[in-house]
Enzyme design. Structure first.
Site, short mmCIF file in Angstrom:
data_model
loop_
_atom_site.label_atom_id
_atom_site.label_comp_id
_atom_site.label_asym_id
_atom_site.label_seq_id
_atom_site.Cartn_x
_atom_site.Cartn_y
_atom_site.Cartn_z
N SER B 160 44.36 20.91 35.72
CA SER B 160 45.13 21.62 34.70
C SER B 160 46.52 20.98 34.59
O SER B 160 46.60 19.76 34.42
CB SER B 160 45.20 23.10 35.09
OG SER B 160 45.58 23.89 33.99
N ARG B 230 50.66 36.92 31.78
CA ARG B 230 49.63 36.56 32.75
C ARG B 230 48.25 37.00 32.29
O ARG B 230 47.26 36.29 32.47
CB ARG B 230 49.96 37.18 34.10
CG ARG B 230 48.93 36.95 35.18
CD ARG B 230 48.74 35.48 35.48
NE ARG B 230 47.99 35.26 36.71
CZ ARG B 230 47.68 34.07 37.18
NH1 ARG B 230 48.06 32.97 36.54
NH2 ARG B 230 46.99 33.94 38.29
N ASP B 325 34.86 25.03 30.10
CA ASP B 325 36.33 25.10 30.03
C ASP B 325 36.74 25.00 28.56
O ASP B 325 36.59 23.96 27.94
CB ASP B 325 36.93 23.94 30.84
CG ASP B 325 38.45 23.95 30.89
OD1 ASP B 325 39.08 24.72 30.14
OD2 ASP B 325 39.00 23.18 31.69
N HIS B 358 37.65 27.28 32.85
CA HIS B 358 38.72 26.41 33.35
C HIS B 358 38.92 26.60 34.86
O HIS B 358 39.14 25.63 35.59
CB HIS B 358 40.00 26.74 32.60
CG HIS B 358 41.16 25.88 32.97
ND1 HIS B 358 41.18 24.52 32.77
CD2 HIS B 358 42.37 26.19 33.54
CE1 HIS B 358 42.34 24.02 33.20
NE2 HIS B 358 43.07 25.01 33.66
N ASP B 359 38.84 27.82 35.33
CA ASP B 359 39.07 28.12 36.75
C ASP B 359 38.07 27.43 37.67
O ASP B 359 38.28 27.43 38.89
CB ASP B 359 38.97 29.64 36.99
CG ASP B 359 40.36 30.27 37.11
OD1 ASP B 359 41.35 29.55 36.92
OD2 ASP B 359 40.42 31.47 37.38
#
Lengths: 385, 385
Positions: B160, B230, B325, B358-359
């Site tokens: 990232s 967040r 992602d 993405h994680d």
């Protein structure tokens, strides 16, 4: 029931009022119930050419005429009008502001009925407006359609949350719906969509001008929170490709290293979307309607059996999705089509190839327009309109 | 330069301090400059086994040990440790808190140097911290690597925003980077990603406890705004499938029609993510770092010619992407690989099939771990480590 041009904040909306009100899924009753609406075209002598258009989360009844607050063209003028796919030369087109909305139908921004009315003491429902479901919205529309003396709708048509209403119409009043076109939607709201809504709600709840929902008491509005909610939602309406094509990384100033706010064009566009939205939409309405969308899950309303919602129906369906829509991906429309097939419903399905994202259903998409126009003409011929 | 365990709010971080400071892309100078860092494993006698790990937006230097605030395991313990792909039995692993961060490196939360220091009058930089770029972050890390007496890094690795730093390392100090692994990233930040960041910034700016950035004056923090930022970011880190699998439409209570807040599990999960984040992260840091990511566009740094950033390099590259992602889609990694190929760089590319979004780069992904481990062992053998 009475019908009048009643005064809601700022504008006179055309509306029908039902003193007996409406019993909701939650058990609460809204009485009296107001349903604001607009119509285009002429109802024929047989009362057989009526098409109900259902609007999306932040839409309203001003489908095919300038918006009374913003002055902008109606939200679906690409689709509804003389010679358009929803042809107002041929059909009588109705659109009602949804229950819970803020353009004249009963909702958080409308005056709350009082047990012992005192002149001048009226206040809006605000957060005392009960929670509602998509099916409640449809029940309110049913009262309007009955009131207008229409025994059966030639079609119910809508995109996004409008598509959810189309599905509830077909499931709840199948005998009243000749043809149904649920567009850019799904039979349930996904975890990701609930999550995006929750971000918007958290932004509104976190705005001190929301005042626990009682912002109307001293004329404030939670503009910052509502604007953030609109910004995040707006991103989900566009595709990455559409944003990239529209804005890319274009700068507003000569150089990124000026390091100001709104460095990129996409930022100022989004901020503009947020700040103009708050002039036309009520924050408590936004909370109420997003929650109704989140509740939407037709399978769970039918014991976990989605085909059961449509079994035995004689309604014809056109399901339409858009390839770059990531809010309601094509896969969710395909799941709906499988359920309709399992219910032996007469169903067409079209996926429109486009890179415009969810918003494509509102835009100039000729293939979609031809499909919808052809579907509605076919339905009309079937019933001799 | 001096090195000390200096006091930052709440915790002592290990850090190096550079009195001469750092000149930034913006023209501003940060002096003195502090770089907080952690290391794992042992530097060999040849000083040839050092691997620099670069962290993502909300990460920090606590890669492979419990976090000093949350007590949770290090953010990349799946990848960094004895016998892991980044093997601390074999390599000397360094991770520095990025410039602009809030875990001990120079950033908005650190005390601002004063022309005429008065005891007790110290205050944080806050919004007086200059705007920074990813390349500025890398320049600060370069000072640390020099300070540690490491002439060349065996590898620079990160996902990232960490991957953006890897690319800047390879472009800015090619002679110092034997191998580079940019993971789950791209050579630029897209319009959609900028848009999501802008939503988070608007939420922070709109929080009255942000106080125009001077919230430190009376000990407030813009918790609601930072929490919303967040929440929206967290959605982008997950795939729709991952959210669906994790939560689906599961309710927290017996029935949706109880109509309470936090009706769905996904909502309470997101709110929890938001509310715990504010205990460990500084809002002005979040503004500074998201802006640095938005500025990132390696092609524009090289006259619009991305291959020019890498032409003539002898660094070996492993580019890794994850199929689900949507924040940094595989297509953007492929574009990077095409540019590396055009620069005749030694490049491997792997797309990991996963539905974790993405994680995934942080999670248990054995295929990814084997690819990264093999790549690093190959690089080590190449230089005789």
């Amino acid at each position: 029931m009475t019908e009048a041009l009643a005064r809601s904040p700022q504008i006179d909306h055309q509306r029908a009022t039902f003193p007996d009100g409406l019993a909701l899924d939650s058990g609460a009753v809204i009485a009296p119930l107001s349903v604001a609406y607009r119509s285009y075209g002429k109802l024929n002598a047989q009362r057989s050419n009526a098409i109900l258009v259902c609007h999306a989360l932040t839409g309203d009844q001003y489908v095919a005429e300038p918006h009374p607050i913003t002055g902008k063209p109606g939200w679906w003028e690409a689709v509804v009008g003389p010679g358009k796919p929803v042809d107002t030369d041929r059909f009588f087109v109705i659109c009602a502001n949804v229950l819970g909305g803020c353009m004249g139908s009963s909702g958080p921004a409308e005056p709350m009925p009082q047990a012992a009315p005192t002149p001048g003491a009226s206040r809006p429902y605000g957060t005392d407006f009960p929670s509602i479901t998509i099916r409640d919205m449809v029940r309110a529309q049913k009262l309007l359609v009955d009131h207008l003396g229409i025994p059966r709708l030639l079609a119910v048509v809508g995109g996004s949350m409008g598509g959810m209403q189309v599905l509830e119409w077909a499931a709840t009043y199948p005998e009243m719906v000749v043809a149904a076109a649920p567009i850019a939607c799904a039979a349930y709201h996904s975890a990701q969509n609930i999550a995006f809504h929750e971000v918007g709600r958290a932004a509104i709840h976190g705005d001190p001008d929301w005042v626990g929902g009682r912002y109307w008491e001293d004329g404030r509005i939670p503009a910052k929170g509502l604007s953030v909610a609109r910004m995040v939602a707006h991103i989900t309406y566009l595709s990455e490709a559409a944003l990239g094509r529209k804005f890319g990384r274009r700068l507003r100033g000569a150089s990124a290293l000026t390091f100001l706010e709104d460095v990129f064009e996409v930022e100022s566009y989004l901020r503009h979307q947020g700040s103009t939205f708050v002039t036309r939409f009520d924050a408590n309405s936004y909370l109420t309607i997003t929650r109704a969308m989140d509740y939407f899950d037709m399978a769970s309303e039918h014991g976990g059996d989605l085909p059961a919602a449509f079994r035995g129906t004689s309604t014809r369906f056109l399901v339409a999705s858009f390839s770059s829509d990531w809010l309601f991906p094509t896969e969710e429309s395909r799941a709906l089509v499988r359920a309709l097939n399992a219910a032996a419903a007469n169903t067409s399905f079209v996926e429109i190839a486009t890179d415009k994202g969810h918003d494509a259903f509102l835009l100039d998409e000729p293939v979609f327009h031809r499909a919808l126009g052809g579907f509605l003409r076919g339905a009309a011929e079937r019933v001799g309109v």
